[in-house]
Design an enzyme around this catalytic site. Sequence first.
Site, mmCIF file in Angstrom:
data_model
loop_
_atom_site.group_PDB
_atom_site.id
_atom_site.type_symbol
_atom_site.label_atom_id
_atom_site.label_comp_id
_atom_site.label_asym_id
_atom_site.label_seq_id
_atom_site.Cartn_x
_atom_site.Cartn_y
_atom_site.Cartn_z
ATOM 1 N N HIS A 1 -5.512 -4.058 -1.832
ATOM 2 C CA HIS A 1 -5.221 -2.990 -2.790
ATOM 3 C C HIS A 1 -5.125 -3.532 -4.218
ATOM 4 C CE1 HIS A 1 -4.609 0.516 -0.170
ATOM 5 N NE2 HIS A 1 -4.194 -0.348 0.730
ATOM 6 N N SER B 1 0.794 -1.225 0.000
ATOM 7 C CA SER B 1 0.000 0.000 0.000
ATOM 8 C C SER B 1 0.827 1.277 0.000
ATOM 9 C CB SER B 1 -0.945 0.008 1.209
ATOM 10 O OG SER B 1 -0.215 -0.074 2.406
ATOM 11 N N LYS C 1 -12.495 -0.844 -0.249
ATOM 12 C CA LYS C 1 -11.654 -0.039 -1.159
ATOM 13 C C LYS C 1 -12.309 -0.041 -2.550
ATOM 14 C CE LYS C 1 -7.332 -0.290 1.431
ATOM 15 N NZ LYS C 1 -7.809 -0.863 2.704
#
Lengths: 82, 415
Positions: free
Chosen positions: B218, B190, B249
């Site tokens: 991610h 990240s 996310k």
Amino acid sequence: MSGIKEVILDYIKEEYLEDEDMELDFSSPLITGGIVDSFSMVSLKRFLETKYKIQIPDAKATPDAFDSVDNILVLLKEFNVV
Amino acid sequence: MAYSTKEQGHLKSELDNIKKDGIFKEERIICAPQDSEIEVIFPSGTEEKNVINMCSNNYLGLSSHPEIVEAARKGLDHRGYGMSSVRFICGTQDIHKELEDKLTKFLGTEDTILFPSCMDANAGVFEAFMNEEDVMIADRLVHASIVDGMRLAKAMTDTYKHSNMDHLEKKLILHEDKRLKLIVTDGAFSMDGDLAKLDKIVELAEKYNALVFVDDSHSSGFIGKTGRGTHEHFDVVGKIDIITTTLGKALGGASGGCVSGRKEIVEMCRQKARPYLFSNSIAPVIVAASNKVIDIVSSSTERRDKLEVNTKFWRKGLIDAGFIIKDGETPIVPVMLFNAKLSQDFAKDLYSEGIYAIGFFFPVVAKGQARIRTQLSAAHDMTHLEKALAAFIKVGKKYDILNKTKEEIIGKYGN
């Protein structure tokens, strides 16, 4: 005594340094200097325990005690390694 | 009263030290739905300001997508607001099972279990199936939630240098006698935006009979040609034993996470993972919307393709302008400034230019590695990125860091 310091320093260089050209000596700050984080400090503790046949209680394996090779030597004295 | 002046003084002193160290975190107040442009109040008490958002995890731009909002509304109408229960008492609805099945299919695994967050998934998974006879060998840059989860487990912990396959192999040899060996990594890291070398990791896992754990928070939804994640990118679908990921996310951005992988490991989580056993099920409104998210990302690559175009434009634009960025191909693009104060000053000036991005420095990243982390979204249009790039160049010129080497920037500002 200097032999032990060198052995530990060599281990730290091999285990932790990403950049082989980075200079590291006995007083270099390992934890506060961002070279060894508290997560990966466990390998260093295990190395010392295996190499010198000791058990370091978690209460003594503090970031301060592992913050330099000099500090580690002070810790090892408690276990009669040096 | 137990909370006396002494206790208060102790905590005030700790908070003062955090401020003195320059790591005191303050929230920016957003007065709009999450999007590529948002209204922000910062510092507190100032006027709302319209800014281009370059720091959210809204990679696919689904956080405020009309179809997702509508699905959430329908979920609210049909399945209510809360469950008032953990999963195994009376907190499992048909839509929870539907979402688990959809995630299993999307990720190409055997089974999936939902958690209130991926932080909870990571907190629960290791303890659920590993014990003193086992070892977890983690990349040193894994996410903090993995570190916490590993600390909760009784298995031995070890680490390897970031993405260093020789070092990982040495650790696998060192721990060859352990019952279970688990290689632990993020899919996309990240802070640096690089990808774990999953093809090489799987090779080593097969050679040394180890399991592989990947946190793909991610990556899920946009990495890989159909957005399945890092395992798709490296053509190792079906070879990752445990994938944890988040719905917070790219996949809608609300909350919730999961453990997906070998069915026995997932079942052990159902029996033993404490965040699953002792925390409420995900609210129906989020589950209903997440089902829609998986439908959208399973049926079209349009949004991940736009994100890829945006990412290429942004990376090339920054490099052409003379910035130093971390190599990679993900929509996490760190602009390297090396000096902590410079990263803060730079972010402040960007904000004045209408660009919202955050500067990170030690201890969030390694010493001397301060940066502005930028994150792309499919919600960005080219006009957003062109404006953001112009602002970066303007501020970069102000600090005279364009077309400078790392050594020159450090020479000017220190590290």
